[in-house]
Design a protein around this motif. Structure first.
Motif, PDB file in Angstrom:
ATOM      1  N   GLN A  29       1.704   9.699  -5.093  1.00 25.90           N
ATOM      2  CA  GLN A  29       2.307  10.956  -4.657  1.00 25.90           C
ATOM      3  C   GLN A  29       3.306  11.474  -5.686  1.00 25.90           C
ATOM      4  N   HIS A  30       4.067  10.571  -6.280  1.00 28.26           N
ATOM      5  CA  HIS A  30       5.019  10.976  -7.333  1.00 28.26           C
ATOM      6  C   HIS A  30       4.276  11.566  -8.535  1.00 28.26           C
ATOM      7  N   ARG A  31       3.192  10.908  -8.940  1.00 27.45           N
ATOM      8  CA  ARG A  31       2.412  11.434 -10.069  1.00 27.45           C
ATOM      9  C   ARG A  31       1.862  12.823  -9.743  1.00 27.45           C
ATOM     10  N   GLN A  32       1.334  12.975  -8.528  1.00 28.84           N
ATOM     11  CA  GLN A  32       0.773  14.258  -8.118  1.00 28.84           C
ATOM     12  C   GLN A  32       1.859  15.335  -8.083  1.00 28.84           C
ATOM     13  N   LEU A  33       3.019  14.995  -7.547  1.00 21.53           N
ATOM     14  CA  LEU A  33       4.128  15.952  -7.512  1.00 21.53           C
ATOM     15  C   LEU A  33       4.543  16.344  -8.928  1.00 21.53           C
ATOM     16  N   SER A  84      11.077  15.230  -5.470  1.00 23.22           N
ATOM     17  CA  SER A  84      10.812  13.852  -5.886  1.00 23.22           C
ATOM     18  C   SER A  84      11.787  12.890  -5.219  1.00 23.22           C
ATOM     19  N   ASP A  85      13.063  13.279  -5.160  1.00 25.06           N
ATOM     20  CA  ASP A  85      14.069  12.433  -4.507  1.00 25.06           C
ATOM     21  C   ASP A  85      13.771  12.288  -3.014  1.00 25.06           C
ATOM     22  N   ALA A  86      13.398  13.387  -2.355  1.00 24.72           N
ATOM     23  CA  ALA A  86      13.067  13.332  -0.924  1.00 24.72           C
ATOM     24  C   ALA A  86      11.850  12.436  -0.699  1.00 24.72           C
ATOM     25  N   LEU A  87      10.860  12.559  -1.572  1.00 27.39           N
ATOM     26  CA  LEU A  87       9.666  11.718  -1.470  1.00 27.39           C
ATOM     27  C   LEU A  87      10.042  10.247  -1.627  1.00 27.39           C
ATOM     28  N   SER A  88      10.896   9.950  -2.592  1.00 27.86           N
ATOM     29  CA  SER A  88      11.341   8.563  -2.808  1.00 27.86           C
ATOM     30  C   SER A  88      12.065   8.019  -1.578  1.00 27.86           C
ATOM     31  N   ARG A  89      12.938   8.828  -0.980  1.00 24.56           N
ATOM     32  CA  ARG A  89      13.659   8.378   0.216  1.00 24.56           C
ATOM     33  C   ARG A  89      12.696   8.103   1.367  1.00 24.56           C
ATOM     34  N   ASP A 145       0.837  -1.210   0.000  1.00 27.40           N
ATOM     35  CA  ASP A 145       0.000   0.000   0.000  1.00 27.40           C
ATOM     36  C   ASP A 145       0.869   1.256   0.000  1.00 27.40           C
ATOM     37  N   GLU A 146       1.956   1.206   0.757  1.00 23.32           N
ATOM     38  CA  GLU A 146       2.873   2.350   0.824  1.00 23.32           C
ATOM     39  C   GLU A 146       3.513   2.610  -0.543  1.00 23.32           C
ATOM     40  N   ILE A 147       3.876   1.549  -1.234  1.00 21.72           N
ATOM     41  CA  ILE A 147       4.468   1.695  -2.570  1.00 21.72           C
ATOM     42  C   ILE A 147       3.448   2.310  -3.528  1.00 21.72           C
ATOM     43  N   ALA A 148       2.216   1.800  -3.493  1.00 18.96           N
ATOM     44  CA  ALA A 148       1.168   2.336  -4.378  1.00 18.96           C
ATOM     45  C   ALA A 148       0.875   3.798  -4.053  1.00 18.96           C
ATOM     46  N   ALA A 149       0.800   4.119  -2.759  1.00 17.78           N
ATOM     47  CA  ALA A 149       0.552   5.512  -2.363  1.00 17.78           C
ATOM     48  C   ALA A 149       1.715   6.397  -2.801  1.00 17.78           C
TER      49      ALA A 149
END
Length: 140
Positions: A30-34, A76-81, A22-26
């Motif tokens: 979030q990446h798409r929205q960003l 995006s990088d911070a979100l990925s981390r 679920d975290e991966i899907a969310a």
């Protein structure tokens, strides 16, 4: 009891796996929205500059757009981390639950083996007492 704890640990492991997925899907959402937000910011900048007859292909206008792209990549990088860290936490939970499950199974096997030795000891003790009783009965 050990079997029950093993089953609970297995269920907790499955829940941690679901939470990680679920975290991966969310995170993907979030990446798409960003990406949409950054594209909207860049579009708004370009529209304002074009309305002022500013050439966006060089100079401070190009640098402003490049800076917006750079900030978007950093976000995006911070979100990925952050997503990776949360998923790693769920993975750690999964490994811990698996270890707990295995320990419970081993504990159950050990209890079963200890029970068998206890029964064998009781039988041998009874046989020894019986043999002693028979020997004393013959001697009397």
């Amino acid at each position: 009891m050990a079997r029950y704890r093993s089953q609970v640990a297995d269920q907790n492991k499955a829940r941690a796996h679901e939470a990680a997925m679920d975290e991966i899907a969310a995170g993907q959402d979030q990446h798409r929205q960003l990406g949409r937000e950054v594209a909207a910011r860049i579009g708004a900048q370009e529209a304002r500059m074009a309305a002022n007859n500013t050439d966006i292909s060089f100079g401070s206008a190009a640098r402003a757009i490049d800076d917006t792209k750079l900030i978007g990549r950093e976000d995006s990088d911070a979100l990925s981390r952050n997503i990776e860290q949360r998923v790693r936490g769920y993975q750690t939970d999964m490994w811990n639950y698996e270890s707990e499950r295995r320990a419970s199974i081993a504990e159950g096997k050990q209890a079963k083996t200890a029970g068998m030795f206890s029964v064998a000891s009781t039988v041998l003790g009874g046989a020894t007492q019986y043999a002693g009783f028979k020997a004393s009965a013959k001697g009397a």
